[in-house]
Design an enzyme around this catalytic site. Structure first.
Site, PDB file in Angstrom:
ATOM      1  N   ARG A   1       0.877  -1.213  -0.143  1.00  0.00           N
ATOM      2  CA  ARG A   1       0.082   0.131   0.081  1.00  0.00           C
ATOM      3  C   ARG A   1       0.758   1.365  -0.174  1.00  0.00           C
ATOM      4  O   ARG A   1       0.473   2.206   0.449  1.00  0.00           O
ATOM      5  CB  ARG A   1      -0.838  -0.035   1.103  1.00  0.00           C
ATOM      6  CG  ARG A   1      -2.049  -1.205   1.265  1.00  0.00           C
ATOM      7  CD  ARG A   1      -3.193  -0.733   0.052  1.00  0.00           C
ATOM      8  NE  ARG A   1      -4.240  -1.867   0.520  1.00  0.00           N
ATOM      9  CZ  ARG A   1      -5.486  -1.410   0.872  1.00  0.00           C
ATOM     10  NH1 ARG A   1      -5.608  -0.468   0.984  1.00  0.00           N
ATOM     11  NH2 ARG A   1      -6.237  -2.270   0.896  1.00  0.00           N
TER      12      ARG A   1
ATOM     13  N   ASP B   1      -6.814  -3.840  -7.382  1.00  0.00           N
ATOM     14  CA  ASP B   1      -7.198  -4.184  -5.958  1.00  0.00           C
ATOM     15  C   ASP B   1      -7.646  -5.781  -5.958  1.00  0.00           C
ATOM     16  O   ASP B   1      -7.954  -6.124  -7.153  1.00  0.00           O
ATOM     17  CB  ASP B   1      -8.676  -3.492  -5.753  1.00  0.00           C
ATOM     18  CG  ASP B   1      -9.047  -3.591  -4.078  1.00  0.00           C
ATOM     19  OD1 ASP B   1      -8.242  -2.835  -3.308  1.00  0.00           O
ATOM     20  OD2 ASP B   1      -9.573  -4.378  -3.777  1.00  0.00           O
TER      21      ASP B   1
ATOM     22  N   ARG C   1      -7.178  11.039  -7.099  1.00  0.00           N
ATOM     23  CA  ARG C   1      -8.454  10.090  -7.017  1.00  0.00           C
ATOM     24  C   ARG C   1      -9.706  10.717  -7.336  1.00  0.00           C
ATOM     25  O   ARG C   1     -11.007  10.453  -7.582  1.00  0.00           O
ATOM     26  CB  ARG C   1      -8.488   9.684  -5.554  1.00  0.00           C
ATOM     27  CG  ARG C   1      -9.605   9.081  -5.152  1.00  0.00           C
ATOM     28  CD  ARG C   1      -9.626   7.587  -5.650  1.00  0.00           C
ATOM     29  NE  ARG C   1     -10.481   7.047  -4.831  1.00  0.00           N
ATOM     30  CZ  ARG C   1     -11.901   7.175  -4.969  1.00  0.00           C
ATOM     31  NH1 ARG C   1     -12.392   7.758  -5.772  1.00  0.00           N
ATOM     32  NH2 ARG C   1     -12.648   6.493  -4.299  1.00  0.00           N
TER      33      ARG C   1
ATOM     34  N   ARG D   1      -3.563   6.407  -0.410  1.00  0.00           N
ATOM     35  CA  ARG D   1      -4.057   7.690   0.503  1.00  0.00           C
ATOM     36  C   ARG D   1      -3.218   8.076   1.287  1.00  0.00           C
ATOM     37  O   ARG D   1      -3.506   9.086   1.988  1.00  0.00           O
ATOM     38  CB  ARG D   1      -5.600   7.003   1.162  1.00  0.00           C
ATOM     39  CG  ARG D   1      -6.565   6.997   0.404  1.00  0.00           C
ATOM     40  CD  ARG D   1      -7.792   6.393   1.135  1.00  0.00           C
ATOM     41  NE  ARG D   1      -7.340   4.964   1.495  1.00  0.00           N
ATOM     42  CZ  ARG D   1      -7.892   4.201   2.253  1.00  0.00           C
ATOM     43  NH1 ARG D   1      -9.240   4.488   2.607  1.00  0.00           N
ATOM     44  NH2 ARG D   1      -7.538   2.909   2.623  1.00  0.00           N
TER      45      ARG D   1
ATOM     46  N   TYR E   1     -14.825 -12.031   1.286  1.00  0.00           N
ATOM     47  CA  TYR E   1     -15.480 -11.030   0.910  1.00  0.00           C
ATOM     48  C   TYR E   1     -16.651 -11.092   0.052  1.00  0.00           C
ATOM     49  O   TYR E   1     -17.813 -10.723   0.100  1.00  0.00           O
ATOM     50  CB  TYR E   1     -14.564  -9.884   0.086  1.00  0.00           C
ATOM     51  CG  TYR E   1     -13.794  -9.006   0.921  1.00  0.00           C
ATOM     52  CD1 TYR E   1     -14.114  -8.195   1.598  1.00  0.00           C
ATOM     53  CD2 TYR E   1     -12.320  -9.687   0.971  1.00  0.00           C
ATOM     54  CE1 TYR E   1     -12.953  -7.271   2.408  1.00  0.00           C
ATOM     55  CE2 TYR E   1     -11.263  -9.162   1.898  1.00  0.00           C
ATOM     56  CZ  TYR E   1     -11.628  -7.958   2.390  1.00  0.00           C
ATOM     57  OH  TYR E   1     -10.846  -7.080   3.219  1.00  0.00           O
TER      58      TYR E   1
HETATM   59  O1  CP3 Z   1       0.011   0.157  -3.214  1.00  0.00           O
HETATM   60  C1  CP3 Z   1      -0.369  -0.846  -3.286  1.00  0.00           C
HETATM   61  O2  CP3 Z   1      -0.210  -1.668  -2.613  1.00  0.00           O
HETATM   62  C2  CP3 Z   1      -1.119  -1.278  -4.606  1.00  0.00           C
HETATM   63  C3  CP3 Z   1      -2.536  -1.076  -4.522  1.00  0.00           C
HETATM   64  C4  CP3 Z   1      -3.495  -1.890  -3.484  1.00  0.00           C
HETATM   65  C5  CP3 Z   1      -4.957  -1.537  -3.314  1.00  0.00           C
HETATM   66  N1  CP3 Z   1      -5.576  -2.708  -2.658  1.00  0.00           N
HETATM   67  C6  CP3 Z   1      -5.306  -0.211  -3.186  1.00  0.00           C
HETATM   68  C7  CP3 Z   1      -6.348   0.232  -2.587  1.00  0.00           C
HETATM   69  C8  CP3 Z   1      -3.368  -3.402  -2.864  1.00  0.00           C
HETATM   70  C9  CP3 Z   1      -2.157  -4.233  -3.258  1.00  0.00           C
HETATM   71  C10 CP3 Z   1      -4.644  -3.724  -2.546  1.00  0.00           C
HETATM   72  C11 CP3 Z   1      -4.741  -4.986  -1.935  1.00  0.00           C
HETATM   73  C12 CP3 Z   1      -5.979  -5.405  -1.220  1.00  0.00           C
HETATM   74  N2  CP3 Z   1      -7.486  -4.839  -1.172  1.00  0.00           N
HETATM   75  C13 CP3 Z   1      -6.202  -6.197   0.053  1.00  0.00           C
HETATM   76  C14 CP3 Z   1      -4.967  -7.023   0.468  1.00  0.00           C
HETATM   77  C15 CP3 Z   1      -4.001  -6.254   1.300  1.00  0.00           C
HETATM   78  C16 CP3 Z   1      -4.495  -5.879   2.708  1.00  0.00           C
HETATM   79  O3  CP3 Z   1      -4.614  -4.451   2.888  1.00  0.00           O
HETATM   80  O4  CP3 Z   1      -4.758  -6.739   3.468  1.00  0.00           O
HETATM   81  C17 CP3 Z   1      -7.520  -6.095   0.421  1.00  0.00           C
HETATM   82  C18 CP3 Z   1      -7.848  -6.894   1.801  1.00  0.00           C
HETATM   83  C19 CP3 Z   1      -8.047  -5.199  -0.365  1.00  0.00           C
HETATM   84  C20 CP3 Z   1      -9.611  -4.871  -0.224  1.00  0.00           C
HETATM   85  C21 CP3 Z   1      -9.914  -3.542  -0.189  1.00  0.00           C
HETATM   86  N3  CP3 Z   1      -9.705  -2.454  -1.033  1.00  0.00           N
HETATM   87  C22 CP3 Z   1     -10.449  -2.973   1.153  1.00  0.00           C
HETATM   88  C23 CP3 Z   1     -10.867  -3.825   2.515  1.00  0.00           C
HETATM   89  C24 CP3 Z   1     -10.407  -1.446   1.182  1.00  0.00           C
HETATM   90  C25 CP3 Z   1     -11.161  -0.538   1.700  1.00  0.00           C
HETATM   91  C26 CP3 Z   1     -10.332  -0.265   2.926  1.00  0.00           C
HETATM   92  C27 CP3 Z   1      -9.243   0.528   2.817  1.00  0.00           C
HETATM   93  O5  CP3 Z   1      -7.927   0.280   3.049  1.00  0.00           O
HETATM   94  O6  CP3 Z   1      -9.434   1.509   1.829  1.00  0.00           O
HETATM   95  C28 CP3 Z   1      -9.730  -1.341  -0.336  1.00  0.00           C
HETATM   96  C29 CP3 Z   1      -9.652  -0.026  -1.102  1.00  0.00           C
HETATM   97  C30 CP3 Z   1      -8.399   0.404  -1.643  1.00  0.00           C
HETATM   98  N4  CP3 Z   1      -7.766  -0.643  -2.394  1.00  0.00           N
HETATM   99  C31 CP3 Z   1      -7.880   1.780  -1.534  1.00  0.00           C
HETATM  100  C32 CP3 Z   1      -6.538   1.775  -2.247  1.00  0.00           C
HETATM  101  C33 CP3 Z   1      -5.756   2.938  -2.489  1.00  0.00           C
HETATM  102  C34 CP3 Z   1      -8.566   3.099  -0.910  1.00  0.00           C
HETATM  103  C35 CP3 Z   1      -9.795   3.133  -1.956  1.00  0.00           C
HETATM  104  C36 CP3 Z   1      -9.977   4.708  -2.117  1.00  0.00           C
HETATM  105  O7  CP3 Z   1      -8.703   5.454  -2.508  1.00  0.00           O
HETATM  106  O8  CP3 Z   1     -10.954   5.348  -1.939  1.00  0.00           O
END
Ligand code: CP3
Length: 349
Positions: free
Chosen positions: A25, A75, A38, A29, A150
């Site tokens: 990540r 994602d 975004r 954000r 999920y």
């Molecule tokens: O920089 C990176 O790592 C690349 C991008 C990336 C995202 N999600 C972007 C994202 C990666 C590798 C993920 C993986 C992901 N997504 C996981 C596995 C890793 C972990 O954190 O456990 C999981 C469980 C998800 C599912 C997911 N996506 C959730 C639960 C959420 C909402 C909660 C949160 O942390 O925001 C997301 C949204 C998400 N994925 C965002 C980003 C940048 C935020 C969305 C936004 O910008 O509004």
């Protein structure tokens, strides 16, 4: 100096003068430039399916910090979408999914699912064309069990419904996992062919599973994915990250043919060393809360991780993703400490 990216050398089993570093990540954000970008997308899913914007988001942390690897901006919940389940993100809350589609119908959708994710291939190609050769590009997917939680629960959760489902409807869960193995393997093959040089499988919810269940719903599907990807001729190394697996991560490291094993915050020094001695590269495991908190305790922990694991094949990373309100200065400080490179010079501000 060798042009082979440090990350790939570490995954090939080399012990380097200093480990490669990247953060889960690292895009997103925690960066103001991401928040700005975004605002230009209709919603998060459309953002992920827009190669120009997703490539920009992937590269943003690479401009700020001397990370040794970029991870494609996407994602883990794009796969359920490609299989026909509705997925959206509630602002300030997180993911929401529509009703679980019929599994036989999703099995029929596997063949066509990769085409629906072709934008991610385009993102990878764009990033690879811009990134310096010594910095590696990582592709990824969610692991079948984590994605299934999920799909079953319809949102992020404590996963009790999904774990109960695993006991009450084992055949149905196995069929769902198989659909996810098959679609994920194809998706990762496409990513490797589009420029991903390493592939990470995020099993974010491996905790709380009994040993036999862990074998059935984590180890077996991961092994099947790696085998399918190899059968397609892809040689890119894998990093498997069974977050929360506790002591079972050692079973995982022995049984799954990945090159790298991601460790979470709880992993002990000795356990990491045993996995290294068993022939695997380890990745992790700085606490993302400590990264956010900063201060002398952060420096001390970075040094301790380098000391305890730097004597074997090691990739410096967190034990879970960067938290959105993490100070950029803390990220810069850690990356500078690991790489020995001054980071202020690379700041985008
Ligand atoms: O920089 C990176 O790592 C690349 C991008 C990336 C995202 N999600 C972007 C994202 C990666 C590798 C993920 C993986 C992901 N997504 C996981 C596995 C890793 C972990 O954190 O456990 C999981 C469980 C998800 C599912 C997911 N996506 C959730 C639960 C959420 C909402 C909660 C949160 O942390 O925001 C997301 C949204 C998400 N994925 C965002 C980003 C940048 C935020 C969305 C936004 O910008 O509004």
């Amino acid at each position: 100096m060798s042009e082979t990216p440090r990350l790939l050398r570490a995954l090939a089993g080399e012990t380097l003068d200093r480990p490669p570093v990247w953060f889960m990540r690292q895009a997103g954000r925690s960066l103001p430039e991401y928040l700005e970008l975004r605002t230009r997308a209709k919603d998060f899913i459309s953002f992920c399916h827009n190669p120009e914007m997703a490539a920009e988001a992937t590269l943003q942390p690479m401009r700020r910090f001397p990370m040794d690897a970029a991870i494609v901006f996407a994602d883990i919940l794009l796969i359920p979408g490609a299989l026909g389940q509705e997925v959206w993100f509630e602002a300030g809350e997180g993911p929401r999914l529509g009703e679980l589609p019929d599994i036989a119908r999703m099995a029929d959708a596997v063949e066509g699912s990769t085409a629906k994710l072709s934008a991610i291939g385009e993102t990878l190609a764009r990033v690879r064309a811009e990134l310096e050769p010594e910095r590696a590009l990582i592709g990824f997917a969610g692991a079948p069990w984590t994605v299934a939680t999920y799909m079953i629960e319809g949102r992020g959760s404590q996963r009790e419904m999904a774990r109960t489902f695993a006991y009450e409807q084992p055949e149905k869960l196995d069929a769902l996992l198989q659909v996810l193995v098959d679609s994920t393997a194809r998706y990762l093959v496409m990513q490797a062919k589009s420029g991903a040089q390493a592939l990470q499988i995020f099993e974010s919810w491996a905790e709380g599973l009994a040993e036999d269940v862990f074998e059935r719903i984590v180890i077996r599907p991961h092994r099947a994915i790696v085998e399918q990807v190899r059968a397609a001729g892809v040689t890119a190394p894998f990093i498997g990250f069974p977050r929360g697996a506790g002591a079972l991560v050692e079973n995982y490291a022995k049984a799954v043919p990945v090159q790298g094993v991601g460790l979470d915050t709880q992993a002990s020094a000795a356990m990491g060393q045993r996995i290294q001695a068993g022939g695997k590269t380890i990745q992790g495991a700085l606490d993302n809360l400590l990264l956010r908190a900063g201060g002398p305790a952060l420096d001390a922990r970075v040094d301790a991780l380098l000391e305890q694991w730097g004597g074997g094949p090691y990739i410096f990373n967190l034990g879970h993703g960067v938290i959105p309100d993490t100070p950029i200065a803390n990220i810069a400080r850690v990356v500078s400490r690991v790489t020995g490179k001054p980071v202020k010079a690379m700041a985008a501000e």
